[in-house]
Every structure is written in C-alpha cells, then in structure tokens.
Enzyme design. Sequence first.
Site, PDB file in Angstrom:
ATOM      1  N   GLU A   1      -8.050   8.457   1.427  1.00 28.26           N
ATOM      2  CA  GLU A   1      -8.798   7.108   1.651  1.00 28.26           C
ATOM      3  C   GLU A   1      -9.555   6.776   0.242  1.00 28.26           C
ATOM      4  O   GLU A   1     -10.183   5.636   0.575  1.00 28.26           O
ATOM      5  CB  GLU A   1      -9.860   7.435   2.904  1.00 28.26           C
ATOM      6  CG  GLU A   1      -9.046   7.973   3.845  1.00 28.26           C
ATOM      7  CD  GLU A   1      -8.341   6.962   4.852  1.00 28.26           C
ATOM      8  OE1 GLU A   1      -8.401   5.641   4.292  1.00 28.26           O
ATOM      9  OE2 GLU A   1      -7.778   7.240   5.681  1.00 28.26           O
TER      10      GLU A   1
ATOM     11  N   TYR B   1      -7.557   6.541  13.586  1.00 31.99           N
ATOM     12  CA  TYR B   1      -7.299   5.273  14.339  1.00 31.99           C
ATOM     13  C   TYR B   1      -6.235   4.276  13.742  1.00 31.99           C
ATOM     14  O   TYR B   1      -5.890   3.327  14.477  1.00 31.99           O
ATOM     15  CB  TYR B   1      -8.684   4.595  14.337  1.00 31.99           C
ATOM     16  CG  TYR B   1      -9.286   4.234  13.108  1.00 31.99           C
ATOM     17  CD1 TYR B   1      -8.932   3.184  12.466  1.00 31.99           C
ATOM     18  CD2 TYR B   1     -10.276   4.829  12.596  1.00 31.99           C
ATOM     19  CE1 TYR B   1      -9.330   2.695  11.058  1.00 31.99           C
ATOM     20  CE2 TYR B   1     -11.072   4.621  11.512  1.00 31.99           C
ATOM     21  CZ  TYR B   1     -10.381   3.551  10.802  1.00 31.99           C
ATOM     22  OH  TYR B   1     -11.023   3.172   9.608  1.00 31.99           O
TER      23      TYR B   1
ATOM     24  N   THR C   1      -3.396   4.724   9.973  1.00 32.53           N
ATOM     25  CA  THR C   1      -2.200   5.256   9.753  1.00 32.53           C
ATOM     26  C   THR C   1      -1.771   6.771   9.923  1.00 32.53           C
ATOM     27  O   THR C   1      -0.763   7.227   9.759  1.00 32.53           O
ATOM     28  CB  THR C   1      -1.662   4.978   8.216  1.00 32.53           C
ATOM     29  OG1 THR C   1      -2.947   5.625   7.358  1.00 32.53           O
ATOM     30  CG2 THR C   1      -1.908   3.508   7.900  1.00 32.53           C
TER      31      THR C   1
END
Length: 136
Positions: free
Chosen positions: A79, A8, A10
């Site tokens: 992440e 949703y 980068t």
Amino acid sequence: MSDLLFVYGTLRKGNSNQMAEYLSTHATFLTGGWFRGRMYQISFYPGVIASDQMEDRIYGEVYRLHDAQTSLAVFDAYEECSVAHAQPAEYQRVQAHIDAIDGNASVQAWIYLYQWPVADKVLIKEGDFMKRLLQA
C-alpha cells in the site's frame, strides 16, 4: 497488535494478483463485513475514506493474519505507506470498527484508508469493489 485485517479492494477473494494470493495463504478468512465509509475509484483500485453517515457502507472481508507483524509489514509495503515511503502516503493503516455482514459480531480490525484528495475521483456508490469489477 491486532491480528485482524479488513480488505475491500484488490486483496478480496476473486482477485488474481500476488498480494491477494499472499493474503489467502497467510491469513484465515473469518467473515464478510462492512465499514462506515465512502469508496472511490482511484485507478484500477479503490480508495476508502471514513464517513459518519449511517448509509455509507463499504463492503469487504475480515481476515485473521497468521503472523500479524510480518504480514502487516508486507501489506504496508504494498500500500506504499511504510516508513520507507514518502509521506503523506496515499494510504494509512488504522484500526477501525467493522461489522459482520450477518450482524452478529463487530470487531476492531486494521484497514487501509485513502489520504489524498478525492474531489476528482468517481464515487463507487454501492461500496462494493467486487460488484464494480463484475459490472465493468
């Protein structure tokens, strides 16, 4: 292990960064989709938390990973939520229900949800990070 990933922020099409490039070469785009959640501007990137409100939608893209185990390890590192990172991590990878934009399908896919407080973060009301980028 599921080989579907919902992105949703980068990693979506239209972003030019190393990880978006990695996704485009190691996965196949399936469809646009949405997740029931709220999106916040964290920094130059967004964070999403789950919601039970019907009107809360986060828009993104569903991909089929060519090698899920390898790719998910790469994205976990990106992440910063792998076992090598301090916990609680900023993000957590979880399985979630994703609906296709056209309404014809729903799938279970991996998504990275934001885990830190959002009280001081700006809500992205439209739930679409790419629209937000275009407006900036």
